[in-house]
Design an enzyme around this catalytic site. Structure first.
Site, mmCIF file in Angstrom:
data_model
loop_
_atom_site.group_PDB
_atom_site.id
_atom_site.type_symbol
_atom_site.label_atom_id
_atom_site.label_comp_id
_atom_site.label_asym_id
_atom_site.label_seq_id
_atom_site.Cartn_x
_atom_site.Cartn_y
_atom_site.Cartn_z
ATOM 1 N N ASP A 169 -3.414 4.534 2.714
ATOM 2 C CA ASP A 169 -3.674 4.845 4.100
ATOM 3 C C ASP A 169 -3.440 6.364 4.183
ATOM 4 O OD1 ASP A 169 -4.376 2.416 5.256
ATOM 5 O OD2 ASP A 169 -2.351 1.742 5.724
ATOM 6 N N ASP A 180 0.893 -1.257 0.181
ATOM 7 C CA ASP A 180 0.005 -0.064 -0.019
ATOM 8 C C ASP A 180 0.863 1.361 -0.035
ATOM 9 O OD1 ASP A 180 0.977 0.423 2.494
ATOM 10 O OD2 ASP A 180 -0.721 0.352 3.621
ATOM 11 N N ASP A 239 1.270 4.889 2.348
ATOM 12 C CA ASP A 239 1.049 5.729 3.637
ATOM 13 C C ASP A 239 1.471 6.872 3.475
ATOM 14 O OD1 ASP A 239 0.307 2.953 5.129
ATOM 15 O OD2 ASP A 239 2.232 2.527 4.265
HETATM 16 N N1 CTP Z 1 0.517 1.193 11.424
HETATM 17 C C1 CTP Z 1 -0.086 1.319 12.530
HETATM 18 N N2 CTP Z 1 -1.650 1.121 12.720
HETATM 19 C C2 CTP Z 1 -2.085 0.561 11.738
HETATM 20 C C3 CTP Z 1 -1.635 -0.043 10.502
HETATM 21 C C4 CTP Z 1 -0.146 0.512 10.437
HETATM 22 O O1 CTP Z 1 0.523 2.069 13.203
HETATM 23 N N3 CTP Z 1 -3.357 0.198 12.014
HETATM 24 C C5 CTP Z 1 1.880 1.337 10.957
HETATM 25 C C6 CTP Z 1 2.917 0.122 11.213
HETATM 26 O O2 CTP Z 1 3.405 -0.080 12.510
HETATM 27 C C7 CTP Z 1 3.945 0.374 10.179
HETATM 28 C C8 CTP Z 1 3.349 1.470 9.122
HETATM 29 O O3 CTP Z 1 1.909 2.024 10.145
HETATM 30 O O4 CTP Z 1 4.999 1.101 10.922
HETATM 31 C C9 CTP Z 1 3.025 0.986 7.821
HETATM 32 O O5 CTP Z 1 2.583 -0.180 7.913
HETATM 33 P P1 CTP Z 1 2.096 -1.003 6.492
HETATM 34 O O6 CTP Z 1 1.574 -0.293 5.573
HETATM 35 O O7 CTP Z 1 1.216 -2.135 7.066
HETATM 36 O O8 CTP Z 1 3.723 -1.439 6.441
HETATM 37 P P2 CTP Z 1 4.638 -1.041 5.451
HETATM 38 O O9 CTP Z 1 5.686 -1.022 6.283
HETATM 39 O O10 CTP Z 1 4.315 0.255 4.875
HETATM 40 O O11 CTP Z 1 4.928 -2.304 4.514
HETATM 41 P P3 CTP Z 1 4.227 -2.487 3.059
HETATM 42 O O12 CTP Z 1 5.034 -2.140 1.984
HETATM 43 O O13 CTP Z 1 3.869 -3.735 2.732
HETATM 44 O O14 CTP Z 1 3.004 -1.589 3.096
HETATM 45 MN MN MN Z 2 2.624 0.455 3.493
HETATM 46 MN MN MN Z 3 -0.345 0.743 5.510
#
Ligand code: CTP
Ligand code: MN
Ligand code: MN
Ligand code: MN
Length: 404
Positions: free
Chosen positions: A328, A204, A206
């Site tokens: 997100d 995703d 963020d």
């Molecule tokens: N996070 C959070 N609360 C959530 C979801 C995520 O605090 N409900 C934080 C996670 O702890 C992380 C960050 O948001 O530090 C990013 O999460 P995520 O998008 O799931 O992972 P990524 O590290 O960005 O990996 P990816 O490339 O798979 O998205």
């Molecule tokens: Mn992410």
């Molecule tokens: Mn995320």
């Protein structure tokens, strides 16, 4: 044959937040095995086991060279009996028999497929499997009631399971910046998550949004979402309001690891090729647009129009002109921004380890909102990530080295 004396021993601190973990991994054969077992444990709601395998995998990721012998691992932290058994298996046989049998298992395969649907977690997937649902076809046939998120997830299944590129993340960043500029001047957008850590792809994108004037950010999310919706950028969104209670002298004690910012889990409709647009010369774009539009403009009858529309739909389906991307969005007041950036940059294990370090080693509580010192009974204010690491007595680790 290598004698023990020739094999260097590693010395690695035990908390992931004390280590520099780049994307460069010298032991992917071992970390892949341990990560798969961690994932399998998480999919089965065995959180303790999951964390143990994640810690072991993170430790192997942090080693400066490839491990060739078990004797090199002597004295290393984070490696339990089970993880050592898996590592030994991989070193001796090239693969771990436990990993191989997990990968082959009907249950693991089904859990992967079903939790691959946005909005479906381990608990829902488990319930469906107990009802005999192992794949998307069986799910569609079963007539299960799906919520709004799951319906969207199923509809855009292939797109959402295809990794997001950095170019796509940047294209979405520009859209979010435009949205934010349109609804509140001076607002700032920061890319967080894996892309901030320098990852080349992600599941995703963020973003963290704030405004330099405290309080101006209140109510910002619904406006941003309304703008994005009006421009046709959203295929799905669920906005949650801020539930963080401010007390008289500062933010409330962090009660759980889950933060309570105003947030939006969304699915963007991203026009394909948009991320490459700026690298193409203008004239070339003009020509292409004219070539495509000209035949569409010569429509004389309704029948012709109908034909054209059918052709267009088939054309669009065969090489779809847009794709779905998970995004997100989080809004933070500027006073909590440094904590929010730190908390949303990840990796998930790095964050978990930071909080464990704060609690166990420093008698402090860290969240994405604040840092509370339990000994001094007060909040420690910070305007940068560097300050937070300093309060925690940790060497500063830049985002690109938080890939634990
Ligand atoms: N996070 C959070 N609360 C959530 C979801 C995520 O605090 N409900 C934080 C996670 O702890 C992380 C960050 O948001 O530090 C990013 O999460 P995520 O998008 O799931 O992972 P990524 O590290 O960005 O990996 P990816 O490339 O798979 O998205
Ligand atoms: Mn992410
Ligand atoms: Mn995320
Ligand atoms: Mn290296």
């Amino acid at each position: 044959q290598i004698s023990e004396a020739e094999v260097a021993l590693f010395s690695v601190p035990s908390y992931a937040c004390q280590r520099r973990t780049t994307r460069d991994n010298h032991n992917s054969n071992l970390t892949d095995a341990l990560s798969l077992l961690a994932e399998n444990a998480e999919l089965n709601n065995e959180d303790g086991r999951g964390v143990a395998f994640r810690r072991a995998a993170a430790l192997m990721k942090a080693l400066p060279t490839q491990v060739i012998s078990m004797s090199q691992l002597r004295g290393l932290p984070c490696l339990g009996e089970h993880s050592l058994r898996v590592i030994k298996d991989v070193l001796e046989n090239g693969v771990s028999s436990e990993v191989e049998s997990t990968k082959q298992s009907k249950r693991y395969k089904a859990l992967k497929i079903l939790t691959g649907i946005f909005g479906v977690g381990a608990k829902t997937a488990d319930r469906w499997i107990r009802e005999g649902i192992y794949n998307l076809e069986q799910l569609r046939d079963s007539g299960q009631t799906l919520n709004r998120a799951q319906k969207s997830g199923l509809e855009h299944y292939d797109d959402l399971n295809e990794p997001v590129t950095k170019a796509e993340a940047d294209a979405i960043g520009e859209i979010v910046q435009k949205a934010v500029d349109s609804v509140l001047t001076g607002s700032q957008v920061a890319l967080t998550g894996g892309f901030r850590r320098g990852k080349l792809t992600g599941h995703d994108v963020d973003f963290l949004i704030t405004h330099p004037e405290e309080g101006k950010e209140v109510g910002l999310m619904p406006k941003v979402v309304a703008w994005l919706e009006s421009q046709g950028f959203l295929l799905y969104q669920k906005t949650t309001r801020n539930s963080y209670l401010e007390s008289k002298d500062g933010p409330a004690r962090p009660a759980s690891n889950m933060d309570r910012f105003e947030r939006c889990f969304s699915i963007f409709k991203l026009t394909k090729g948009k991320e490459q647009e700026s690298t193409q010369p203008e004239e070339q774009n003009d020509l292409k647009t004219k070539d495509v539009l000209r035949p569409h403009m010569q429509v004389d009858t309704d029948q012709q129009l109908c034909e054209l529309s059918k052709n267009y739909q088939m054309e669009a389906a065969s090489h779809k002109i847009w794709r779905a991307v998970r995004v997100d969005l989080v809004v933070s007041p500027i006073s909590q921004f440094a904590f929010a950036v730190l908390g949303w940059t990840g990796s998930k294990l790095f964050e978990r380890e930071l909080r464990r370090w704060a609690g166990h080693e420093k008698n402090m509580s860290l969240s994405s909102h604040a840092l509370f010192d339990n000994t001094q009974n007060k909040y420690l204010r910070a305007t940068s990530e560097e300050e937070i690491f300093a309060y925690l007595g940790l060497e500063y680790i830049p985002p690109s080295e938080r890939n634990a």
